[in-house]
Scaffold this active site. Structure first.
Site: not given
Length: 312
Positions: A27, A134, A137, A223
């Site tokens: 997402s 979620n 966040c 990442g």
């Protein structure tokens, strides 16, 4: 004997959620899928998770919203999205028409709000395969509250699962002392699986101007930089709990995928890599099939949690 098909080799089951293969797109990195049509065949994916939706439309945080780091991406998008009404009106039919599983990611300000959204989406069980909550966040106000306190995590999961019959995935934050405790709370609340992990909270500073670079000041790091953290947490949760895990964090090639799988993840999500290599997810499906055959397994699930720890 006939050679096993891709479905035979790669299909996975996460409690009530069944996927044709373990490769999902995360997402927030895949938009509403239309943007990615030129780059890959959606039918090859195990599933698509569109950007988080909330009850009301959100404009997100002020710019700048992203900055590249030495080993990843720092983002402070702030859950910019169209809201549930427009999602149902404009995006759901298109997403459901794709030949892959649709997992809808939702976020709410309160437990009641999350349960109401889940109940509303429950009416679309013929189009939606599962919900991903979620609760982690790091770049919205209150975005991690429900994912940092075990009692709130369990309470939310119980209320959502009581209001919705769809399979439920809890997406958890690494920004806590013990993710195992939060994962246990999610399992106790009825979660079918947990996604590990959401982004790691960070910031970026322009020291010459003495100012933060991101408009929202703090953001979520994703990442390659966070892959060791994500792998550590997958290992810890898989050793402590019997709940299916979806591994997320820095996956960029087939070796990354296999590291998460042997660590204990039944499926994985491709996130930041979608921005610079949008066809990667489907490429990984083919490479995963080859690895499973080379390992002389009849199903990819045989490799899940196969990591051998040293004796102590």
């Amino acid at each position: 004997m006939n050679a096993p098909t891709q479905t035979d080799l790669l299909s996975v089951t996460l409690n009530r959620l069944h996927l044709k293969n373990p490769i999902l797109v995360a997402s927030g990195t895949f938009g509403y899928a239309r943007e990615m049509e030129p780059f890959l065949d959606f039918s090859q994916l195990g599933g698509i998770i569109p950007k988080t939706i909330t009850t009301e439309p959100r404009i997100g945080n002020p710019p700048p919203r992203t900055i590249e780091t030495s080993a990843g991406l720092l983002n402070s998008i702030g859950l910019d999205n169209d809201g549930i009404d427009l999602f149902l009106e404009k995006h759901l039919n298109y997403l459901a028409s794709l030949d892959t599983s649709l997992i809808v990611n939702i976020a709410g300000r309160t437990i009641d709000e999350m349960a109401v959204m889940a109940a509303r989406l429950n009416s679309f069980q013929d189009q939606i395969a599962a919900l991903e909550l979620n609760i982690s966040c790091p770049n919205v106000s209150g975005g991690v509250d429900f994912g940092t306190q075990p009692d709130l995590t369990e309470k939310m999961l119980k209320q959502v699962t009581e209001s919705c019959q769809l399979p439920i995935i809890a997406k958890l934050t690494p920004n806590v002392t013990s993710v195992v405790e939060i994962a246990q709370a999610a399992a106790s609340g009825g979660a079918d699986a947990v996604s590990l992990i959401n982004t790691v909270q960070g910031t970026a500073i322009d020291w010459r101007q003495k100012k933060p670079i991101l408009g929202g000041v703090f953001g979520g790091l994703s990442g390659p930089a966070i892959k060791p953290v994500a792998l550590r947490i997958v290992c810890q949760v898989s050793r402590a709990l019997d709940i299916p895990i979806i591994g997320v964090g820095g996956i960029a090639n087939i070796d990354d995928v296999m590291e998460f799988i042997v660590a204990g993840a039944s499926a994985v999500q491709i996130g930041t890599a979608n921005f610079y290599n949008p066809g990667l997810a489907t490429q990984l499906v083919g490479e995963l099939k080859q690895v499973v055959l080379e390992e002389k397994c009849t199903q990819v699930s045989e490799l899940v949690g196969s990591l051998v720890y040293p004796e102590r």
